[in-house]
Motif scaffolding. Structure first.
Motif, PDB file in Angstrom:
ATOM      1  N   HIS A   1       0.834  -1.201   0.000  1.00 27.26           N
ATOM      2  CA  HIS A   1       0.000   0.000   0.000  1.00 27.26           C
ATOM      3  C   HIS A   1       0.867   1.250   0.000  1.00 27.26           C
ATOM      4  O   HIS A   1       0.630   2.202  -0.747  1.00 27.26           O
ATOM      5  CB  HIS A   1      -0.919  -0.016   1.224  1.00 27.26           C
ATOM      6  CG  HIS A   1      -2.015   1.000   1.173  1.00 27.26           C
ATOM      7  ND1 HIS A   1      -2.867   1.135   0.096  1.00 27.26           N
ATOM      8  CD2 HIS A   1      -2.401   1.953   2.067  1.00 27.26           C
ATOM      9  CE1 HIS A   1      -3.723   2.108   0.327  1.00 27.26           C
ATOM     10  NE2 HIS A   1      -3.464   2.632   1.512  1.00 27.26           N
TER      11      HIS A   1
ATOM     12  N   ALA B   1       1.496   3.941  -3.109  1.00 26.11           N
ATOM     13  CA  ALA B   1       1.288   5.367  -2.819  1.00 26.11           C
ATOM     14  C   ALA B   1       2.514   6.189  -3.199  1.00 26.11           C
ATOM     15  O   ALA B   1       2.395   7.344  -3.643  1.00 26.11           O
ATOM     16  CB  ALA B   1       0.962   5.553  -1.340  1.00 26.11           C
TER      17      ALA B   1
ATOM     18  N   SER C   1      -2.925   4.469  -9.293  1.00 28.27           N
ATOM     19  CA  SER C   1      -4.121   4.971  -8.612  1.00 28.27           C
ATOM     20  C   SER C   1      -5.147   3.860  -8.453  1.00 28.27           C
ATOM     21  O   SER C   1      -5.900   3.825  -7.469  1.00 28.27           O
ATOM     22  CB  SER C   1      -4.724   6.146  -9.389  1.00 28.27           C
ATOM     23  OG  SER C   1      -5.172   5.729 -10.673  1.00 28.27           O
TER      24      SER C   1
ATOM     25  N   VAL D   1      -3.364   1.186  -5.809  1.00 29.66           N
ATOM     26  CA  VAL D   1      -3.339   1.614  -4.413  1.00 29.66           C
ATOM     27  C   VAL D   1      -4.728   1.527  -3.795  1.00 29.66           C
ATOM     28  O   VAL D   1      -4.869   1.189  -2.610  1.00 29.66           O
ATOM     29  CB  VAL D   1      -2.755   3.047  -4.293  1.00 29.66           C
ATOM     30  CG1 VAL D   1      -3.746   4.104  -4.747  1.00 29.66           C
ATOM     31  CG2 VAL D   1      -2.302   3.321  -2.863  1.00 29.66           C
ATOM     32  N   ALA D   2      -5.763   1.785  -4.598  1.00 30.16           N
ATOM     33  CA  ALA D   2      -7.127   1.680  -4.077  1.00 30.16           C
ATOM     34  C   ALA D   2      -7.501   0.219  -3.827  1.00 30.16           C
ATOM     35  O   ALA D   2      -8.068  -0.128  -2.775  1.00 30.16           O
ATOM     36  CB  ALA D   2      -8.105   2.313  -5.056  1.00 30.16           C
TER      37      ALA D   2
ATOM     38  N   GLY E   1      -7.834   9.337  -2.554  1.00 30.51           N
ATOM     39  CA  GLY E   1      -7.626   8.126  -3.341  1.00 30.51           C
ATOM     40  C   GLY E   1      -8.677   7.943  -4.411  1.00 30.51           C
ATOM     41  O   GLY E   1      -8.408   7.324  -5.454  1.00 30.51           O
TER      42      GLY E   1
ATOM     43  N   PRO F   1      -1.028  13.877  -3.110  1.00 32.15           N
ATOM     44  CA  PRO F   1      -0.594  12.523  -2.704  1.00 32.15           C
ATOM     45  C   PRO F   1       0.202  12.520  -1.406  1.00 32.15           C
ATOM     46  O   PRO F   1       0.136  11.550  -0.646  1.00 32.15           O
ATOM     47  CB  PRO F   1       0.261  12.066  -3.893  1.00 32.15           C
ATOM     48  CG  PRO F   1      -0.187  12.892  -5.049  1.00 32.15           C
ATOM     49  CD  PRO F   1      -0.544  14.213  -4.458  1.00 32.15           C
TER      50      PRO F   1
ATOM     51  N   ALA G   1      -2.371  12.541   1.258  1.00 35.41           N
ATOM     52  CA  ALA G   1      -3.012  11.225   1.345  1.00 35.41           C
ATOM     53  C   ALA G   1      -2.131  10.235   2.105  1.00 35.41           C
ATOM     54  O   ALA G   1      -2.627   9.455   2.931  1.00 35.41           O
ATOM     55  CB  ALA G   1      -3.319  10.694  -0.054  1.00 35.41           C
TER      56      ALA G   1
END
Length: 437
Positions: free
Chosen positions: A183, A187, A228, A231-232, A330, A364, A367
């Protein structure tokens, strides 16, 4: 403030500041390596210029990241000596491997890359940056294995009043840690891609080096589009791991106060009220949605915060808000990537999009900060989950000592941060240099 609170604030400040540099190092190192590989394969000068331009920004970020990382690790001995004494046999071994293997590898080969442009063959020079990129990510593996052990302690035995290593294999295969690593790694690519796109957008808005920055932007766009989504998806998988291993963190993430034996709803709009152990706002509840997202079953039971005593609950508001910031951003990232992909052949004509991407550079970072706030604040009151509370880990030192070091480090980091922003902005605005004959 007491020693505990000051030590927590100092470590949080140092960690968040250090994490300005880490994700950009991890992601941008790979992107620079790809650029140089493309130059070696095609012999096109534009890829050489891209390598040197983005490589210079990478080096600036890397150097300042080293400084902040070293001071961060010292705090385990100065501020958290009881923690180090209790679990140092496990935690210390992981950090030692990171320092003696990965750190020295990336530092050595980065020096060879910086000073070896005219001394090494193109292939050997490209190999150096690949080793730097791989070593940087290996370094992240060992650090996150250490943090993952704090989140899910495995492979240890209690002996003589302290935790001692029993199974190194269990420690390095800890599923919680690997979920964190992927994760965090995905990111990092988001941070790097948005950085590349944002700087490129700055120059494209000014019609400066259009071919150069169009290629750079498109590379960043491809990376952003891929990661993107990854990572989700991986974040959802890791959240399910959290639900099983740290149920009180899940309850805090969703501000779920009461047990839901027949399935827990998810509210699209809510606001926790910790004092009164309820939510002051609950709007648009989706029946069973939390149970489904956490356990793939709309009727799965979910424990509420009231199942734990107040002293064993994490801070709810910070965890709840940080989780929503992370999830909200995200969700935004793939939308921005899709927008850019649809307009990739006419970037200079879409000034609104370029302006948005320029100002989106910090998103980012925010996040990732929010994600780490969920991970660390949501684990409280435990420094090692289920084993040792944070209040039992702090060093027996005077409050004045911690206050002094907190002020000194904050001042130092502020200066380093200003230096980082100044140097990155200076060389990013300057743009690429022409290839010298």
């Amino acid at each position: 403030m007491d020693v505990l609170m000051l030590s927590r604030l100092q470590f949080a400040m140092a960690t968040m500041f250090h994490f300005i540099f880490v994700p950009l190092t991890l992601g941008l190192s790979i992107m620079v390596a790809i650029m140089e590989t493309m130059y070696v394969r095609t012999k096109k000068d534009i890829y050489l210029r891209m390598t040197k331009f983005w490589g210079k920004l990478f080096v600036i970020n890397f150097v300042l990241g080293i400084v902040t990382g070293i001071t961060l690790e010292f705090q385990f001995g100065t501020n958290w000596s009881r923690y180090s004494e209790y679990v140092g046999d496990i935690f210390g071994s992981l950090l030692a491997i990171e320092a003696t293997v990965a750190f020295f590898m990336e530092s050595t080969f980065l020096a060879a890359w910086i000073f070896g442009w005219k001394k090494l063959s193109p292939k050997m020079h490209a190999a150096c940056i690949w080793i730097v990129a791989i070593a940087s990510n290996i370094s992240a593996v060992w650090i996150i294995l250490a943090n993952g052990w704090m989140q899910n302690p495995v492979g240890y035995v209690m002996r003589n009043g302290r935790a001692e290593l029993e199974s190194f294999t269990e420690v390095i295969t800890n599923p919680f840690a690997w979920g964190q690593f992927f994760h965090n790694g995905f990111a990092a690519f988001m941070v790097a891609s948005f950085f590349v796109m944002g700087v490129s957008a700055y120059h494209l808005l000014r019609k400066n080096e259009v071919e150069f920055f169009s290629k750079s932007f498109k590379m960043g766009l491809i990376v952003a589009f891929i990661f993107s989504i990854l990572v989700a998806a991986q974040g959802h998988h890791h959240a399910q791991t959290v639900a099983k291993m740290q149920p009180e963190k899940l309850a805090a993430m969703e501000a779920l106060w009461d047990d839901a034996p027949d399935g827990a709803p998810m509210y699209l709009l809510a606001m926790p009220d910790e004092k009164n152990e309820k939510n002051s706002i609950e709007f648009l509840g989706l029946p069973g949605a939390l149970s489904f997202l956490a356990f793939n079953d709309f009727n799965a039971p979910v424990k509420g915060l009231k199942s734990w005593s107040k002293e064993d609950r994490p801070p709810v508001t910070i965890t709840f808000v940080a989780f929503r910031i992370m999830v909200g951003l995200g969700t935004l990232f793939p939308l921005l990537a899709i927008w850019g992909w649809r307009n990739r052949e006419k970037l200079t004509e879409n000034k609104l999009y370029l302006r948005i991407m320029l100002y989106a550079i910090p998103l980012p970072y925010i996040a990732t900060w929010a994600g780490w706030a969920v991970a660390e604040v949501g684990r409280q009151p435990w420094i090692v989950y289920g084993m040792m509370k944070t209040s039992d880990a702090v060093s027996p030192i005077a409050t004045s000592q911690v206050a002094f070091s907190f002020i000194a480090l904050t001042t130092l980091y502020t200066l380093l941060g200003a230096c980082e922003i100044y140097l990155l902005a200076k060389f990013a605005r300057k743009g690429p240099e022409p290839i010298k004959a």
